[in-house]
Design a protein around this motif. Sequence first.
Motif, PDB file in Angstrom:
ATOM      1  N   THR A 225     -11.341  19.518   4.896  1.00 49.14           N
ATOM      2  CA  THR A 225     -10.554  18.667   4.019  1.00 49.14           C
ATOM      3  C   THR A 225     -11.395  17.435   3.716  1.00 49.14           C
ATOM      4  OG1 THR A 225      -8.536  19.417   5.085  1.00 49.14           O
ATOM      5  CG2 THR A 225      -8.387  17.438   3.758  1.00 49.14           C
ATOM      6  N   ALA A 226     -11.738  17.268   2.446  1.00 53.82           N
ATOM      7  CA  ALA A 226     -12.561  16.129   2.028  1.00 53.82           C
ATOM      8  C   ALA A 226     -11.920  15.487   0.816  1.00 53.82           C
ATOM      9  CB  ALA A 226     -13.971  16.587   1.704  1.00 53.82           C
ATOM     10  N   ARG A 227     -12.252  14.214   0.607  1.00 52.98           N
ATOM     11  CA  ARG A 227     -11.708  13.502  -0.537  1.00 52.98           C
ATOM     12  C   ARG A 227     -12.782  12.614  -1.140  1.00 52.98           C
ATOM     13  NH1 ARG A 227     -10.446   8.205   1.540  1.00 52.98           N
ATOM     14  NH2 ARG A 227     -10.294   8.321   3.799  1.00 52.98           N
ATOM     15  N   VAL A 228     -12.550  12.218  -2.387  1.00 53.02           N
ATOM     16  CA  VAL A 228     -13.451  11.306  -3.085  1.00 53.02           C
ATOM     17  C   VAL A 228     -12.883   9.910  -2.980  1.00 53.02           C
ATOM     18  CG1 VAL A 228     -14.472  10.741  -5.322  1.00 53.02           C
ATOM     19  CG2 VAL A 228     -14.151  13.119  -4.673  1.00 53.02           C
ATOM     20  N   ALA A 229     -13.682   8.981  -2.521  1.00 52.34           N
ATOM     21  CA  ALA A 229     -13.271   7.583  -2.420  1.00 52.34           C
ATOM     22  C   ALA A 229     -14.019   6.781  -3.497  1.00 52.34           C
ATOM     23  CB  ALA A 229     -13.600   7.031  -1.043  1.00 52.34           C
ATOM     24  N   ASP A 230     -13.303   5.869  -4.151  1.00 52.06           N
ATOM     25  CA  ASP A 230     -13.891   5.064  -5.226  1.00 52.06           C
ATOM     26  C   ASP A 230     -14.418   3.735  -4.674  1.00 52.06           C
ATOM     27  OD1 ASP A 230     -13.128   7.007  -7.006  1.00 52.06           O
ATOM     28  OD2 ASP A 230     -11.231   6.047  -7.489  1.00 52.06           O
ATOM     29  N   GLY A 231     -15.300   3.124  -5.423  1.00 49.35           N
ATOM     30  CA  GLY A 231     -15.758   1.773  -5.129  1.00 49.35           C
ATOM     31  C   GLY A 231     -16.805   1.672  -4.056  1.00 49.35           C
ATOM     32  N   TRP A 232     -17.679   2.636  -3.960  1.00 48.92           N
ATOM     33  CA  TRP A 232     -18.754   2.556  -2.976  1.00 48.92           C
ATOM     34  C   TRP A 232     -19.998   2.223  -3.707  1.00 48.92           C
ATOM     35  CZ3 TRP A 232     -18.489   3.092   2.305  1.00 48.92           C
ATOM     36  CH2 TRP A 232     -17.223   3.389   2.810  1.00 48.92           C
TER      37      TRP A 232
ATOM     38  N   LEU B 299     -19.617  10.851   4.336  1.00 51.37           N
ATOM     39  CA  LEU B 299     -20.826  11.678   4.337  1.00 51.37           C
ATOM     40  C   LEU B 299     -21.867  11.153   3.368  1.00 51.37           C
ATOM     41  CD1 LEU B 299     -19.267  15.248   4.449  1.00 51.37           C
ATOM     42  CD2 LEU B 299     -20.202  13.914   6.328  1.00 51.37           C
ATOM     43  N   VAL B 300     -21.439  10.900   2.132  1.00 48.48           N
ATOM     44  CA  VAL B 300     -22.363  10.454   1.088  1.00 48.48           C
ATOM     45  C   VAL B 300     -21.685   9.348   0.300  1.00 48.48           C
ATOM     46  CG1 VAL B 300     -23.755  11.179  -0.872  1.00 48.48           C
ATOM     47  CG2 VAL B 300     -23.217  12.819   0.876  1.00 48.48           C
ATOM     48  N   ALA B 301     -22.415   8.300  -0.006  1.00 52.36           N
ATOM     49  CA  ALA B 301     -21.895   7.211  -0.827  1.00 52.36           C
ATOM     50  C   ALA B 301     -22.838   6.995  -2.002  1.00 52.36           C
ATOM     51  CB  ALA B 301     -21.766   5.935  -0.022  1.00 52.36           C
ATOM     52  N   GLY B 302     -22.292   6.497  -3.099  1.00 47.06           N
ATOM     53  CA  GLY B 302     -23.103   6.196  -4.267  1.00 47.06           C
ATOM     54  C   GLY B 302     -23.316   7.379  -5.189  1.00 47.06           C
ATOM     55  N   LEU B 303     -22.340   8.277  -5.259  1.00 47.45           N
ATOM     56  CA  LEU B 303     -22.439   9.439  -6.138  1.00 47.45           C
ATOM     57  C   LEU B 303     -21.573   9.252  -7.380  1.00 47.45           C
ATOM     58  CD1 LEU B 303     -22.168  12.449  -3.684  1.00 47.45           C
ATOM     59  CD2 LEU B 303     -24.217  11.517  -4.714  1.00 47.45           C
ATOM     60  N   SER B 304     -21.864  10.020  -8.395  1.00 50.80           N
ATOM     61  CA  SER B 304     -21.005  10.028  -9.570  1.00 50.80           C
ATOM     62  C   SER B 304     -19.738  10.808  -9.237  1.00 50.80           C
ATOM     63  CB  SER B 304     -21.732  10.682 -10.744  1.00 50.80           C
ATOM     64  OG  SER B 304     -21.913  12.059 -10.499  1.00 50.80           O
ATOM     65  N   ALA B 305     -18.734  10.688 -10.092  1.00 47.21           N
ATOM     66  CA  ALA B 305     -17.468  11.380  -9.853  1.00 47.21           C
ATOM     67  C   ALA B 305     -17.664  12.891  -9.880  1.00 47.21           C
ATOM     68  CB  ALA B 305     -16.437  10.962 -10.894  1.00 47.21           C
TER      69      ALA B 305
ATOM     70  N   LEU C  86     -26.148   9.585  -9.432  1.00 47.68           N
ATOM     71  CA  LEU C  86     -25.768   8.280  -8.893  1.00 47.68           C
ATOM     72  C   LEU C  86     -24.509   7.749  -9.548  1.00 47.68           C
ATOM     73  CD1 LEU C  86     -29.264   6.600  -8.685  1.00 47.68           C
ATOM     74  CD2 LEU C  86     -28.000   7.752  -6.881  1.00 47.68           C
ATOM     75  N   GLY C  87     -23.731   7.021  -8.776  1.00 47.20           N
ATOM     76  CA  GLY C  87     -22.494   6.437  -9.266  1.00 47.20           C
ATOM     77  C   GLY C  87     -21.883   5.547  -8.203  1.00 47.20           C
ATOM     78  N   THR C  88     -20.559   5.422  -8.219  1.00 48.04           N
ATOM     79  CA  THR C  88     -19.876   4.522  -7.290  1.00 48.04           C
ATOM     80  C   THR C  88     -18.810   5.227  -6.468  1.00 48.04           C
ATOM     81  OG1 THR C  88     -18.268   3.942  -8.984  1.00 48.04           O
ATOM     82  CG2 THR C  88     -20.232   2.542  -8.802  1.00 48.04           C
ATOM     83  N   HIS C  89     -18.967   6.514  -6.200  1.00 43.85           N
ATOM     84  CA  HIS C  89     -17.987   7.272  -5.436  1.00 43.85           C
ATOM     85  C   HIS C  89     -18.594   7.733  -4.110  1.00 43.85           C
ATOM     86  CE1 HIS C  89     -16.526   7.456  -9.554  1.00 43.85           C
ATOM     87  NE2 HIS C  89     -15.326   7.623  -9.044  1.00 43.85           N
ATOM     88  N   ALA C  90     -17.735   8.019  -3.158  1.00 47.22           N
ATOM     89  CA  ALA C  90     -18.175   8.509  -1.854  1.00 47.22           C
ATOM     90  C   ALA C  90     -17.403   9.769  -1.493  1.00 47.22           C
ATOM     91  CB  ALA C  90     -17.946   7.450  -0.780  1.00 47.22           C
ATOM     92  N   VAL C  91     -17.991  10.586  -0.651  1.00 49.10           N
ATOM     93  CA  VAL C  91     -17.344  11.790  -0.134  1.00 49.10           C
ATOM     94  C   VAL C  91     -16.972  11.514   1.314  1.00 49.10           C
ATOM     95  CG1 VAL C  91     -17.624  14.231   0.381  1.00 49.10           C
ATOM     96  CG2 VAL C  91     -18.678  13.267  -1.653  1.00 49.10           C
ATOM     97  N   VAL C  92     -15.677  11.653   1.616  1.00 47.56           N
ATOM     98  CA  VAL C  92     -15.165  11.374   2.959  1.00 47.56           C
ATOM     99  C   VAL C  92     -14.635  12.680   3.543  1.00 47.56           C
ATOM    100  CG1 VAL C  92     -13.514  10.032   4.295  1.00 47.56           C
ATOM    101  CG2 VAL C  92     -14.557   9.040   2.268  1.00 47.56           C
ATOM    102  N   LEU C  93     -15.110  13.020   4.732  1.00 44.15           N
ATOM    103  CA  LEU C  93     -14.656  14.215   5.439  1.00 44.15           C
ATOM    104  C   LEU C  93     -13.481  13.818   6.318  1.00 44.15           C
ATOM    105  CD1 LEU C  93     -15.202  17.195   6.160  1.00 44.15           C
ATOM    106  CD2 LEU C  93     -16.700  16.373   7.980  1.00 44.15           C
ATOM    107  N   ASP C  94     -12.274  14.310   5.970  1.00 39.36           N
ATOM    108  CA  ASP C  94     -11.062  13.953   6.703  1.00 39.36           C
ATOM    109  C   ASP C  94     -10.765  14.900   7.849  1.00 39.36           C
ATOM    110  OD1 ASP C  94     -10.394  11.650   5.287  1.00 39.36           O
ATOM    111  OD2 ASP C  94      -9.421  12.805   3.710  1.00 39.36           O
ATOM    112  N   ALA C  95     -10.970  16.193   7.656  1.00 42.98           N
ATOM    113  CA  ALA C  95     -10.690  17.169   8.711  1.00 42.98           C
ATOM    114  C   ALA C  95     -11.655  18.335   8.569  1.00 42.98           C
ATOM    115  CB  ALA C  95      -9.260  17.677   8.613  1.00 42.98           C
TER     116      ALA C  95
END
Length: 122
Positions: A115-122, A93-99, A39-48
């Motif tokens: 192509t995926a990225r980590v987004a902060d502040g979730w 895809l997923v929010a509330g994960l650790s870095a 658990l944490g405050t990061h999210a995984v975003v699927l861009d492509a």
Amino acid sequence: MTTPHPGHPEPEQPDEPRGLRGWWRRVTRPWPEAAFTELGTHAVVLDAVGEQPVAVIREVRRVTGWDLLRAKQAVDAAPTRAPEGTTTQGVVLVAGLSARSAGAACEALAGAGATARVADGW
């Protein structure tokens, strides 16, 4: 229907049924792997998605624990290829994960060709 013999107890029922029903429960188990659950405050975003959507769907299922239909809908909602020089609004895809967990999920998706990225502040 048969009744058990008075001298013999009924056999114990296993926790997980055998046969096709047990196999189906094990295959469709809705839990993500342990590497993606901190658990944490990061999210995984699927861009492509890339050129191999089936492999990406498989990785989305492994990362999120979703069933096949939900994972396919998420992959279909993401663009096939991100245009150069533009920012796309990807699918979360997923929010509330650790870095560390979010980074591992992004690496797994990148290994499948997405192509995926980590987004902060979730």
